[in-house]
Design a protein around this motif. Structure first.
Motif, PDB file in Angstrom:
ATOM      1  N   ALA A  31       0.778  -1.156  -0.197  1.00 20.66           N
ATOM      2  CA  ALA A  31      -0.044   0.054   0.051  1.00 20.66           C
ATOM      3  C   ALA A  31       1.008   1.264  -0.135  1.00 20.66           C
ATOM      4  O   ALA A  31       0.460   2.116  -0.556  1.00 20.66           O
ATOM      5  N   LEU A  32       1.772   1.162   0.693  1.00 20.23           N
ATOM      6  CA  LEU A  32       2.735   2.321   0.953  1.00 20.23           C
ATOM      7  C   LEU A  32       3.550   2.540  -0.453  1.00 20.23           C
ATOM      8  O   LEU A  32       3.730   3.584  -0.849  1.00 20.23           O
ATOM      9  N   MET A  33       3.971   1.751  -1.151  1.00 22.74           N
ATOM     10  CA  MET A  33       4.664   1.621  -2.331  1.00 22.74           C
ATOM     11  C   MET A  33       3.821   2.213  -3.293  1.00 22.74           C
ATOM     12  O   MET A  33       4.302   3.110  -4.271  1.00 22.74           O
ATOM     13  N   GLN A  34       2.325   1.929  -3.285  1.00 25.98           N
ATOM     14  CA  GLN A  34       1.374   2.476  -4.234  1.00 25.98           C
ATOM     15  C   GLN A  34       1.368   3.907  -4.044  1.00 25.98           C
ATOM     16  O   GLN A  34       1.315   4.851  -4.987  1.00 25.98           O
ATOM     17  N   ILE A  35       1.375   4.241  -2.713  1.00 23.93           N
ATOM     18  CA  ILE A  35       1.011   5.746  -2.479  1.00 23.93           C
ATOM     19  C   ILE A  35       2.220   6.660  -2.966  1.00 23.93           C
ATOM     20  O   ILE A  35       2.108   7.801  -3.408  1.00 23.93           O
ATOM     21  N   LYS A  36       3.494   6.130  -2.700  1.00 24.19           N
ATOM     22  CA  LYS A  36       4.757   6.771  -3.142  1.00 24.19           C
ATOM     23  C   LYS A  36       4.603   7.099  -4.493  1.00 24.19           C
ATOM     24  O   LYS A  36       4.998   8.100  -5.216  1.00 24.19           O
ATOM     25  N   GLU A  37       4.220   5.816  -5.300  1.00 20.88           N
ATOM     26  CA  GLU A  37       4.197   5.916  -6.895  1.00 20.88           C
ATOM     27  C   GLU A  37       3.319   6.881  -7.425  1.00 20.88           C
ATOM     28  O   GLU A  37       3.511   7.692  -8.322  1.00 20.88           O
ATOM     29  N   ASN A  38       2.089   6.953  -6.793  1.00 18.88           N
ATOM     30  CA  ASN A  38       1.167   8.101  -7.082  1.00 18.88           C
ATOM     31  C   ASN A  38       1.517   9.377  -6.959  1.00 18.88           C
ATOM     32  O   ASN A  38       1.049  10.420  -7.580  1.00 18.88           O
ATOM     33  N   LEU A  39       2.541  10.000  -5.917  1.00 23.43           N
ATOM     34  CA  LEU A  39       2.804  10.941  -5.466  1.00 23.43           C
ATOM     35  C   LEU A  39       4.280  11.524  -6.061  1.00 23.43           C
ATOM     36  O   LEU A  39       4.804  12.423  -5.815  1.00 23.43           O
ATOM     37  N   THR A  40       4.923  10.362  -6.788  1.00 24.35           N
ATOM     38  CA  THR A  40       6.237  10.647  -7.357  1.00 24.35           C
ATOM     39  C   THR A  40       6.244  12.132  -7.945  1.00 24.35           C
ATOM     40  O   THR A  40       5.372  12.631  -8.965  1.00 24.35           O
ATOM     41  N   PHE A  41       7.333  12.772  -7.825  1.00 19.77           N
ATOM     42  CA  PHE A  41       7.370  13.951  -8.383  1.00 19.77           C
ATOM     43  C   PHE A  41       7.785  13.832 -10.015  1.00 19.77           C
ATOM     44  O   PHE A  41       8.683  13.085 -10.385  1.00 19.77           O
ATOM     45  N   ASP A  42       7.149  14.669 -10.733  1.00 19.87           N
ATOM     46  CA  ASP A  42       7.325  14.828 -12.294  1.00 19.87           C
ATOM     47  C   ASP A  42       7.700  16.489 -12.750  1.00 19.87           C
ATOM     48  O   ASP A  42       6.791  17.098 -12.316  1.00 19.87           O
ATOM     49  N   LEU A  43       8.934  16.425 -13.008  1.00 20.07           N
ATOM     50  CA  LEU A  43       9.465  17.952 -13.313  1.00 20.07           C
ATOM     51  C   LEU A  43       8.326  18.593 -14.298  1.00 20.07           C
ATOM     52  O   LEU A  43       8.194  19.915 -14.171  1.00 20.07           O
ATOM     53  N   LYS A  44       7.910  18.073 -15.509  1.00 24.90           N
ATOM     54  CA  LYS A  44       7.495  18.699 -16.616  1.00 24.90           C
ATOM     55  C   LYS A  44       5.738  19.210 -15.955  1.00 24.90           C
ATOM     56  O   LYS A  44       5.600  20.359 -15.958  1.00 24.90           O
ATOM     57  N   PRO A  45       5.027  18.384 -15.467  1.00 17.97           N
ATOM     58  CA  PRO A  45       3.639  18.911 -14.750  1.00 17.97           C
ATOM     59  C   PRO A  45       3.993  19.979 -13.721  1.00 17.97           C
ATOM     60  O   PRO A  45       3.366  21.065 -13.378  1.00 17.97           O
ATOM     61  N   TYR A  46       5.149  19.780 -12.901  1.00 17.74           N
ATOM     62  CA  TYR A  46       5.368  20.823 -11.938  1.00 17.74           C
ATOM     63  C   TYR A  46       5.793  22.285 -12.444  1.00 17.74           C
ATOM     64  O   TYR A  46       5.143  23.024 -11.947  1.00 17.74           O
ATOM     65  N   LYS A  47       6.562  22.336 -13.484  1.00 16.08           N
ATOM     66  CA  LYS A  47       6.691  23.523 -14.085  1.00 16.08           C
ATOM     67  C   LYS A  47       5.431  24.264 -14.850  1.00 16.08           C
ATOM     68  O   LYS A  47       4.985  25.254 -14.539  1.00 16.08           O
ATOM     69  N   THR A  48       4.626  23.429 -15.160  1.00 12.36           N
ATOM     70  CA  THR A  48       3.284  23.908 -15.705  1.00 12.36           C
ATOM     71  C   THR A  48       2.382  24.313 -14.490  1.00 12.36           C
ATOM     72  O   THR A  48       1.772  25.481 -14.776  1.00 12.36           O
ATOM     73  N   HIS A  49       2.507  23.707 -13.392  1.00 13.24           N
ATOM     74  CA  HIS A  49       1.963  24.207 -12.177  1.00 13.24           C
ATOM     75  C   HIS A  49       2.362  25.798 -11.725  1.00 13.24           C
ATOM     76  O   HIS A  49       1.854  26.497 -11.484  1.00 13.24           O
ATOM     77  N   LEU A  50       3.699  25.584 -11.789  1.00 10.16           N
ATOM     78  CA  LEU A  50       4.336  26.986 -11.422  1.00 10.16           C
ATOM     79  C   LEU A  50       3.929  28.113 -12.364  1.00 10.16           C
ATOM     80  O   LEU A  50       3.477  28.969 -12.063  1.00 10.16           O
ATOM     81  N   LYS A  51       3.905  27.994 -13.498  1.00 12.22           N
ATOM     82  CA  LYS A  51       3.603  28.890 -14.727  1.00 12.22           C
ATOM     83  C   LYS A  51       2.067  29.351 -14.343  1.00 12.22           C
ATOM     84  O   LYS A  51       1.718  30.400 -14.287  1.00 12.22           O
ATOM     85  N   ASN A  52       1.256  28.173 -14.184  1.00 12.17           N
ATOM     86  CA  ASN A  52      -0.222  28.390 -13.918  1.00 12.17           C
ATOM     87  C   ASN A  52      -0.398  29.415 -12.743  1.00 12.17           C
ATOM     88  O   ASN A  52      -1.328  30.152 -12.539  1.00 12.17           O
ATOM     89  N   ALA A  53       0.174  29.003 -11.494  1.00 10.81           N
ATOM     90  CA  ALA A  53       0.015  29.746 -10.313  1.00 10.81           C
ATOM     91  C   ALA A  53       0.678  31.217 -10.259  1.00 10.81           C
ATOM     92  O   ALA A  53       0.152  31.988  -9.832  1.00 10.81           O
TER      93      ALA A  53
END
Length: 827
Positions: A428-450
């Motif tokens: 269960a914990l492994m799945q949680i970490k997989e779903n919350l893993t950092f991804d640079l591309k959507p992170y940059k999109t988030h920063l620009k929208n914010a």
């Protein structure tokens, strides 16, 4: 439940009607008005304030407040027993616009909506009626304890709203980190057993069981216990943090060592530095942005359940689907030995009795434990969440210690009786970490929208500030030239409408950002229907001024958020802006941030050039020194609390008033470990109190007379007076009062009272006159003097004193009664 007998209404010589069961002899000597003036005149002399009064003193407070304290924006809530409410409704004409009469089950949670102009600005005070002050009636003593507990909880929960902008500023600064909502992993722990590990003293008793069973327990830990977990070799699965304030970093920084293994769940407004330096997987709680509109939909998410981190951890565990939720170190009260935190905490190493434990609560073992208003508020919040969770998430809740505060729907279970799931938690914990893993591309999109959204809000604030300043200029001209009044009024009203249209759904947010800016505009003393021209003009000026004073700092906060977002965008471009990054990390005091930056960009120190590596190593060295530092802002605050004689004195006095000799003895023994002179005096005072409670008056006197500190000596001498009067040792009482008169004039009255009671009328009259020469407005003491002069046959002096009363209070009925008494023929 005890009730008051309202059949036997007593009438004193001044015409006051009251129940002796409630007020005993309080109004016998000088009448109700003079007595009330003596007690309440100064404390009620505050404009624009809500007074919550426990008890009505047989209803006599109603006409008193209406006659003497009915203006200047004051309002009253009087809390009474149902039988007294019935008596008051039948007997008195109550001004319902001034006084609200409420039953003992008053819901304090309704007050902010009903009395927003008072509550929003902290304009409220809890007061005791005379019946409570005199403490001769068990019913009112119990009512006071009950209401005080509720008030303390309410006051603790309301205190955060006055500093609303701190939370908003922190949320804006966290916008970069608020990219992955915890809702992405909803129900990920279905069928698992979660344990909520707080920092309370009961943690010590279950820590070994947790260690032995950690492979089957999903461990949610408060960041403050990270070092304890490391020492015990317990691997936490989740850390949770919610506090935006600076001391939160000192309290929680030890969790940063678990960045490679644990998941951090943080509120959207948690401490910026703590969140920025977390190098592992994380998710946020609450809204992404502090404002809401239809054009910028925000991700659905679990809201922040407070008021403490343990409440928040519990909500996260239930939201993630945990079938069982266990509590360890979630005490919401003090332990038997006065400790409020687990043994390895900074607080426990600093000392006991650090908090203001004004409330009391029953534990599962039946012990009546001390607790603070904050703990009591958190316990109430936990009960509410558990009740909600039972219906919504179907989780079951257990506490592992009998020494914790009783909570509805939370059962005590011995740890060995807990049934744990067969399967381990790893998948269960492994799945949680997989779903919350950092991804640079959507992170940059988030920063620009914010950034884009923040720029829109900044521009809105600029427009609001500009138009509000224009409105303020127009309002200042209002009524100067009556010929242009109508035109100006139309312009102002039109400008207000335009402002509200432009702010749209953000109006309330902009208003509430700095609620204190509207203190003058939200003025309860100004009625809407009977405003003068000046009041109308001031109202417009205060409105526009408040808008500027709120929108301007909000604009600055948003600009700061844009600067941070630009910095985070540069971070996402590797080494391209390296020098600027280092400069900004220093400026923001985020010396641990390079670890996040390296991981984000897939870099390592080996891949940097020597100059870059040297700069990063210097930052990380500072970061490591900060993590190791034990002399922090938090430790200094705690040490100051622990060494505060004032806090210890207040606790000693409270234990005495509450008749708690055993708690008092433990506290005195604790203070005795200190060697300073003030501590010795405090021990004498405490020992005297203990002897009094154990009916050993001579031993008590012996302790009180050894006190040297002036403030503590005053307290001791007051007890000497009480004890010696009970023993009819009037000379010793007079000797003590003579010393007390050097500290306060009020003791002259008691001195004179004793002289009069023991037959020295002329001496008493001389002391009353001496006191009144220095306190001319004290009607109650003038009345005492008049009655004594009449008794002594000094009619002319008595009549002159009566004239003085009439000058101070022309409508005083008692003065008329005394004049009749003074002028009646002698028999």
């Amino acid at each position: 439940m005890k009730t008051i007998n309202i059949e036997n209404l007593y009438t004193n010589s001044f015409g006051d009607q009251y129940f002796q069961e409630i007020n005993h002899t309080a109004f016998d000597n000088v009448g109700a008005t003079a007595t009330f003036n003596k007690v309440f005149n100064d404390v009620l002399n505050q404009e624009n304030r809500l007074f919550i009064i426990v008890g009505s003193d047989s209803g006599l407070l109603i006409p008193y407040l209406q006659k003497y304290h009915a203006d200047q924006g004051r309002h009253y809530i009087i809390i009474e027993k149902p039988e007294l409410i019935s008596h008051i409704d039948k007997t008195f004409e109550r001004n319902e616009d001034l006084i609200d009469l409420e039953p003992e089950d008053l819901n304090f949670g309704d007050l902010p909506e009903r009395y927003s102009d008072y509550i929003a600005h902290g304009r409220y005070t809890l007061l005791r009626s005379l019946a409570v002050i005199d403490s001769k009636n068990d019913v009112y003593r119990h009512l006071w304890d009950q209401i005080l507990d509720k008030y303390n909880i309410f006051s603790a929960s309301e205190s955060g709203y006055a500093i609303n902008n701190v939370f908003i500023d922190s949320q804006l600064n966290n916008l970069a980190a608020n990219s992955l909502p915890v809702a992405k992993v909803e129900n990920a722990l279905a069928g698992k057993t979660a344990i909520i590990m707080g920092g309370g003293p009961s943690l010590d008793k279950s820590i070994n069981w947790i260690k032995a069973n950690q492979h089957k327990l999903v461990i949610f830990a408060a960041a403050r216990i990270a070092n304890r977990l490391k020492k015990e070799q317990i691997q936490p699965d989740f850390f949770v943090t919610v506090d935006p304030h600076d001391v939160s970093y000192d309290n929680s920084k030890s969790m940063l060592q678990f960045g490679d293994t644990a998941v951090l769940v943080h509120s959207n407004n948690a401490n910026n530095k703590l969140v920025a330096e977390w190098s592992g997987i994380h998710a946020y709680l609450g809204l992404m942005y502090p404002w809401v509109d239809d054009h910028h939909p925000q991700p659905e998410n679990l809201g922040i359940v407070g008021p403490t981190v343990t409440n928040t951890m519990t909500s996260v565990a239930a939201f993630l689907g945990a079938e069982q939720v266990l509590f360890s170190g979630v005490d919401f009260c003090y332990g038997e030995n006065g400790q409020s935190y687990e043994s390895e905490s900074v607080e426990s190493k600093t000392g006991k009795y650090l908090g203001q434990a004004t409330n009391r609560v029953e534990t599962y073992s039946g012990r009546i434990a001390e607790t603070t208003p904050s703990f009591a508020n958190a316990r109430q919040g936990m009960e509410e969440f558990v009740a909600y969770s039972l219906k919504t998430f179907r989780s079951r809740f257990y506490t592992l210690s009998e020494d914790t505060a009783l909570m509805k729907n939370v059962e005590y279970r011995n740890p060995n009786d807990i049934e744990l799931p067969n399967a381990d938690k790893d998948a269960a914990l492994m799945q949680i970490k997989e779903n919350l893993t950092f991804d640079l591309k959507p992170y940059k999109t988030h920063l620009k929208n914010a950034k884009r959204y923040c720029q829109e809000m900044r521009d809105l604030c600029r427009t609001v500030i500009k138009e509000a300043k224009q409105g303020k200029k127009l309002a200042k001209r209002l009524f100067k030239d009556l010929a242009e009044t109508d035109k100006l009024t139309q312009q102002i009203v039109s400008l207000q409408k335009n402002l509200n249209d432009e702010m749209g759904p953000h109006a309330e947010f902009i208003f509430n950002y700095s609620i204190k800016a509207y203190k003058d505009f939200m003025n309860p003393s100004v009625g809407k229907d009977d405003m003068t021209r000046d009041q109308i003009k001031d109202s417009f000026i205060h409105y526009f001024s408040g808008l500027v004073d709120s929108a301007d700092p909000l604009k600055q906060s948003i600009e700061g958020a844009i600067t941070r977002l630009n910095h985070r965008l540069k971070e996402a471009e590797g080494t391209k802006h390296f020098d600027k990054l280092v400069e900004q990390w220093h400026e923001l005091h985020e010396e641990g941030r390079p670890l996040v930056w390296l991981k984000m960009n897939g870099l390592s120190l080996d891949r940097l050039d020597s100059a870059q590596r040297e700069a990063i190593e210097a930052l990380l060295e500072t970061y490591q020194e900060e993590l190791k530092a034990t002399e922090t802002k938090l430790s200094r605050q705690l040490k100051s609390k622990g060494e505060s004689i004032t806090n210890l004195f207040e606790r000693i006095r409270r234990y005495f008033v509450e008749n708690r000799p055993y708690d008092l003895e433990a506290l005195v023994n604790y203070i005795a470990e200190r060697e300073d002179e003030q501590a010795k005096d405090l021990c004498h005072l405490g020992a005297g109190f203990i002897y009094e409670l154990r009916d050993m008056p001579d031993d008590a006197l012996n302790e009180f007379v050894q006190i040297k500190d002036e403030k503590l000596l005053m307290e001791g001498l007051k007890r000497v007076v009480n004890i010696t009067l009970d023993k009819k040792d009037y000379q010793t009482a007079l000797n003590a009062l003579e010393v007390l008169t050097h500290y306060s004039d009020e003791f002259f009255i008691a001195y004179a009272d004793i002289l009069a009671a023991t037959g020295d009328g002329p001496g008493a009259a001389e002391i009353y006159v001496h006191y009144l020469n220095r306190n001319e407005e004290d009607v109650a003491t003038w009345i005492k003097l008049v009655k004594l002069l009449i008794h002594l046959g000094l009619t002319e002096d008595a009549m002159q004193a009566i004239q003085n009363i009439k000058k101070i209070d022309p409508d005083n009925i008692v003065a008329d009664e005394l004049m009749n008494l003074a002028t009646q023929p002698k028999s």
